[in-house]
Design an enzyme around this catalytic site. Sequence first.
Site, PDB file in Angstrom:
ATOM      1  N   ASN A  42       1.064  -1.135   0.125  1.00 39.33           N
ATOM      2  CA  ASN A  42      -0.030  -0.025  -0.054  1.00 39.33           C
ATOM      3  C   ASN A  42       0.726   1.265  -0.044  1.00 39.33           C
ATOM      4  O   ASN A  42       2.215   1.194   0.539  1.00 39.33           O
ATOM      5  CB  ASN A  42      -0.993   0.132   1.196  1.00 39.33           C
ATOM      6  CG  ASN A  42      -0.478  -0.278   2.546  1.00 39.33           C
ATOM      7  OD1 ASN A  42       0.238  -1.005   2.601  1.00 39.33           O
ATOM      8  ND2 ASN A  42      -0.954   0.252   3.547  1.00 39.33           N
ATOM      9  N   GLU A  44       0.404   5.096   0.847  1.00 37.92           N
ATOM     10  CA  GLU A  44      -0.783   6.268   1.332  1.00 37.92           C
ATOM     11  C   GLU A  44      -0.077   7.510   0.947  1.00 37.92           C
ATOM     12  O   GLU A  44       1.228   7.685   0.346  1.00 37.92           O
ATOM     13  CB  GLU A  44      -0.586   6.208   2.930  1.00 37.92           C
ATOM     14  CG  GLU A  44      -1.256   4.789   3.409  1.00 37.92           C
ATOM     15  CD  GLU A  44      -1.490   4.644   4.819  1.00 37.92           C
ATOM     16  OE1 GLU A  44      -0.927   5.277   5.447  1.00 37.92           O
ATOM     17  OE2 GLU A  44      -2.153   3.798   5.153  1.00 37.92           O
ATOM     18  N   CYS A  53      -4.243   0.893  -2.058  1.00 37.76           N
ATOM     19  CA  CYS A  53      -4.092  -0.218  -1.613  1.00 37.76           C
ATOM     20  C   CYS A  53      -3.141  -1.169  -2.178  1.00 37.76           C
ATOM     21  O   CYS A  53      -2.799  -1.008  -3.316  1.00 37.76           O
ATOM     22  CB  CYS A  53      -5.437  -1.263  -1.493  1.00 37.76           C
ATOM     23  SG  CYS A  53      -6.730  -0.527  -0.483  1.00 37.76           S
ATOM     24  N   GLU A  55      -3.391  -4.182  -3.258  1.00 36.98           N
ATOM     25  CA  GLU A  55      -3.764  -4.827  -4.137  1.00 36.98           C
ATOM     26  C   GLU A  55      -3.636  -4.205  -5.445  1.00 36.98           C
ATOM     27  O   GLU A  55      -3.356  -4.661  -6.392  1.00 36.98           O
ATOM     28  CB  GLU A  55      -5.207  -5.473  -3.888  1.00 36.98           C
ATOM     29  CG  GLU A  55      -5.539  -6.311  -2.803  1.00 36.98           C
ATOM     30  CD  GLU A  55      -5.649  -5.994  -1.356  1.00 36.98           C
ATOM     31  OE1 GLU A  55      -5.152  -4.647  -1.148  1.00 36.98           O
ATOM     32  OE2 GLU A  55      -6.204  -6.277  -0.533  1.00 36.98           O
ATOM     33  N   CYS A  86     -10.721  -4.538   0.703  1.00 38.33           N
ATOM     34  CA  CYS A  86     -11.697  -3.676   0.719  1.00 38.33           C
ATOM     35  C   CYS A  86     -12.713  -3.889  -0.662  1.00 38.33           C
ATOM     36  O   CYS A  86     -12.244  -4.676  -1.522  1.00 38.33           O
ATOM     37  CB  CYS A  86     -11.362  -2.459   0.564  1.00 38.33           C
ATOM     38  SG  CYS A  86     -10.489  -1.546  -0.804  1.00 38.33           S
ATOM     39  N   CYS A  89     -11.238  -3.079  -3.891  1.00 34.26           N
ATOM     40  CA  CYS A  89     -10.035  -4.083  -4.406  1.00 34.26           C
ATOM     41  C   CYS A  89     -10.965  -5.333  -4.875  1.00 34.26           C
ATOM     42  O   CYS A  89     -10.298  -5.993  -5.615  1.00 34.26           O
ATOM     43  CB  CYS A  89      -9.014  -4.195  -3.427  1.00 34.26           C
ATOM     44  SG  CYS A  89      -8.012  -2.902  -3.259  1.00 34.26           S
TER      45      CYS A  89
END
Length: 130
Positions: A42, A44, A53, A55, A86, A89
């Site tokens: 990930n 940020e 993310c 993924e 999530c 994703c």
Amino acid sequence: MDNHTLKTHALAAQKNAHAPYSNFKVGVAILGSNGNVYSGCNVENVSFPLGQCAEATAIGTMVNSACTSIKKIVIVSPTDELCFPCGGCRQKIAEFADSNTEVVMFSQSGDEKVVSLETLLPFAFQMDEN
Ligand code: THU
């Protein structure tokens, strides 16, 4: 390729996660249908909604390498709880997978859960259904 080998790739990616705001580092490894492994972490951003993310990073790496088919995806959590992808994703995985594709989650303590994408994303949006 077995799940534990993929887990080692995901753990390596997890170390590179840029997660100074959540302190929640995630690592992902995708086994492409071509047999290659694509990993991601990930990423940020100080503008929180711009974070990406793990993924999505792994999928971007895969597509950038001209692979567009996921055979299996492994997600490593930073905690002793499993990290389920999530909702967004799940849809991103579905773009490059099918309902039977295995999604594998590992916790830090070694718990492992394997589910199909269909279990995570039933009635997935598709444009060719009618
Ligand atoms: N995160 C992932 O990278 N993958 C998931 O499956 C769930 C959440 C990230 C997003 C954010 O950087 C941090 O974990 C906390 O939500």
